[in-house]
Design a protein around this motif. Structure first.
Motif, short mmCIF file in Angstrom:
data_model
loop_
_atom_site.label_atom_id
_atom_site.label_comp_id
_atom_site.label_asym_id
_atom_site.label_seq_id
_atom_site.Cartn_x
_atom_site.Cartn_y
_atom_site.Cartn_z
N PRO A 130 -14.75 -16.37 -94.24
CA PRO A 130 -13.90 -16.19 -95.42
C PRO A 130 -14.07 -17.35 -96.40
N THR A 131 -13.76 -17.12 -97.66
CA THR A 131 -13.94 -18.14 -98.68
C THR A 131 -12.95 -19.29 -98.52
N PHE A 159 -34.27 -28.00 -96.24
CA PHE A 159 -32.89 -28.15 -95.81
C PHE A 159 -32.13 -29.09 -96.73
N CYS A 160 -32.81 -30.15 -97.19
CA CYS A 160 -32.16 -31.09 -98.11
C CYS A 160 -31.78 -30.39 -99.40
N CYS A 161 -32.62 -29.48 -99.82
CA CYS A 161 -32.40 -28.81 -101.11
C CYS A 161 -31.52 -27.58 -100.98
N LEU A 162 -31.05 -27.29 -99.78
CA LEU A 162 -30.27 -26.08 -99.54
C LEU A 162 -28.99 -26.07 -100.38
N LYS A 163 -28.77 -24.97 -101.05
CA LYS A 163 -27.55 -24.78 -101.82
C LYS A 163 -26.82 -23.57 -101.28
N VAL A 164 -25.57 -23.75 -100.91
CA VAL A 164 -24.77 -22.66 -100.38
C VAL A 164 -23.79 -22.23 -101.44
N ASN A 165 -23.92 -20.99 -101.92
CA ASN A 165 -22.99 -20.47 -102.90
C ASN A 165 -21.65 -20.19 -102.24
N SER A 166 -20.56 -20.44 -102.96
CA SER A 166 -19.23 -20.25 -102.39
C SER A 166 -19.01 -18.81 -101.95
N TYR A 174 -17.59 3.52 -109.79
CA TYR A 174 -16.33 3.26 -110.50
C TYR A 174 -15.11 3.44 -109.60
N HIS A 175 -15.28 4.16 -108.49
CA HIS A 175 -14.18 4.42 -107.57
C HIS A 175 -13.77 3.18 -106.79
N GLY A 176 -14.68 2.22 -106.64
CA GLY A 176 -14.34 0.96 -105.99
C GLY A 176 -14.66 0.85 -104.52
N TYR A 177 -15.23 1.89 -103.91
CA TYR A 177 -15.45 1.87 -102.46
C TYR A 177 -16.86 1.43 -102.08
N ALA A 178 -17.44 0.50 -102.80
CA ALA A 178 -18.76 -0.04 -102.48
C ALA A 178 -18.72 -1.55 -102.69
N PHE A 179 -18.01 -2.24 -101.83
CA PHE A 179 -17.75 -3.67 -102.00
C PHE A 179 -19.05 -4.48 -101.98
N THR A 180 -19.12 -5.46 -102.86
CA THR A 180 -20.21 -6.44 -102.81
C THR A 180 -19.66 -7.87 -102.70
N ASP A 181 -18.36 -8.02 -102.83
CA ASP A 181 -17.70 -9.32 -102.64
C ASP A 181 -16.27 -9.02 -102.23
N HIS A 182 -15.93 -9.33 -100.98
CA HIS A 182 -14.61 -8.99 -100.46
C HIS A 182 -13.49 -9.88 -100.99
N ASP A 207 -2.67 -17.69 -84.87
CA ASP A 207 -3.94 -17.90 -84.17
C ASP A 207 -4.66 -19.07 -84.85
N PRO A 208 -4.94 -20.14 -84.12
CA PRO A 208 -5.53 -21.33 -84.74
C PRO A 208 -7.03 -21.22 -84.99
N SER A 209 -7.67 -20.13 -84.54
CA SER A 209 -9.12 -20.00 -84.62
C SER A 209 -9.55 -19.25 -85.88
N VAL A 210 -10.67 -19.67 -86.43
CA VAL A 210 -11.28 -18.95 -87.55
C VAL A 210 -12.78 -19.14 -87.48
N GLN A 211 -13.52 -18.08 -87.74
CA GLN A 211 -14.98 -18.15 -87.72
C GLN A 211 -15.53 -18.00 -89.13
N LEU A 212 -16.40 -18.92 -89.52
CA LEU A 212 -17.06 -18.85 -90.82
C LEU A 212 -18.43 -18.20 -90.66
N MET A 213 -18.76 -17.31 -91.57
CA MET A 213 -20.11 -16.78 -91.66
C MET A 213 -20.74 -17.38 -92.91
N ILE A 214 -21.79 -18.15 -92.73
CA ILE A 214 -22.44 -18.85 -93.83
C ILE A 214 -23.81 -18.24 -94.06
#
Length: 285
Positions: free
Chosen positions: A23-24, A11-18, A205-213, A32-39
């Motif tokens: 959402p980033t 856990f000490c060594c845990l690195k979370v990529n941005s 190449y069409h763009g419909y296979a997202f890997t980073d939103h 709406d004041p609420s937002v949920q982060l998925m980490i």
């Protein structure tokens, strides 16, 4: 005791990529004041507490799921919260901790009438596929650090190298055609392994296979080129549509390669192709 010590060390060594925090970033001044982060990070679900020391921001709750590589954090942003970078402190029962920096940015105050206008009946829309339209910057055609690292204009199933600069170079041409709105197929990152379909190796190449939103594919020029193109389009009195089907994700997206839970997506026992019939969604009968 050894097991607990090892957990603390991990856990000490845990690195979370941005890119593994969705959402980033978020916006101040939202209705709406609420937002949920998925980490997403190895073992992040073992977190037992999350705190934040930032004016106007509070942690409402945290939720772990089946896959302990995920943690969901619900935040509440008060009206007094200001743009800036807040720091989340994640702790485990052993006392180990890690931090995640996350940005709040000011919400765009433009009114949607004098500047940001929706598409209307009188608009003349030009739909194009950036990879096939024009190659304005050959230097970004291919990258060795991406899963599909090639480009070949002679292969109809490969990427051809078209990009956002190529569209920008043709804005006068589009304007002369009478175009009022440019509609490109998705330009967000598709860092996908080539698929095998019908015995043919195919690029997305069409763009419909997202890997980073949250990032424009660097083979199209990246975020900076996207903003530059949108600004240049607006400067010529035209509109720019963003095509983004957010549930069209690729097999190589991190939340598909490492599912948060078994029912995260609908899965059939074997490959089942869509019928492309929309009636079940639109017709209640």
């Amino acid at each position: 005791m050894k097991k607990l010590s090892l957990l603390a060390l991990l856990f000490c060594c845990l690195k979370v990529n941005s890119q593994d925090v969705y959402p980033t970033h978020w916006f101040t001044g939202m209705k709406d004041p609420s937002v949920q982060l998925m980490i997403h990070a190895d073992g992040i679900g073992n977190t037992s507490r999350v705190t934040v020391n930032y004016p106007g921001v509070t942690v409402k709750k945290i939720s772990a799921v089946t896959n302990r590589n995920y943690l969901f954090v619900d935040l509440v942003l008060s009206a007094s919260a200001k743009p800036g970078t807040l720091r989340l402190l994640l702790g485990s029962g052993s006392g180990a901790s890690t931090t995640i920096d996350w940005k709040l940015v000011a919400k765009n105050k433009e009114d949607g009438i004098t500047r940001i206008k929706g598409v209307r009946q009188e608009d003349f829309i030009y739909l194009l596929m950036p990879d096939r339209f024009s190659n304005g910057d050959p230097s970004n055609d291919a990258y060795t650090d991406m899963r599909d690292s090639g480009a070949d204009r002679q292969n109809p199933f490969a990427r051809h190298g078209g990009d956002l600069k190529g569209i920008e170079n043709h804005l006068n041409y589009l304007k002369q055609l009478g175009i009022t709105t440019i509609w490109p197929t998705p330009v967000v990152e598709n860092d996908m392994t080539r698929t095998e379909e019908g015995g043919t190796s195919r690029s997305t190449y069409h763009g419909y296979a997202f890997t980073d939103h949250y990032n424009v594919d660097k083979r199209f020029g990246g975020n900076a080129a996207y903003k530059q193109l949108v600004d240049a389009t607006h400067a010529k009195g035209m509109k720019f549509m963003q095509d983004a089907v957010y549930n069209h994700v690729g097999n190589d997206h991190w939340f598909i390669r490492d599912l948060p839970m078994a029912d995260w997506v609908n899965v059939w026992p074997k490959y089942t192709n869509t019928s492309h019939k929309y009636q079940p969604l639109a017709d209640p009968h």
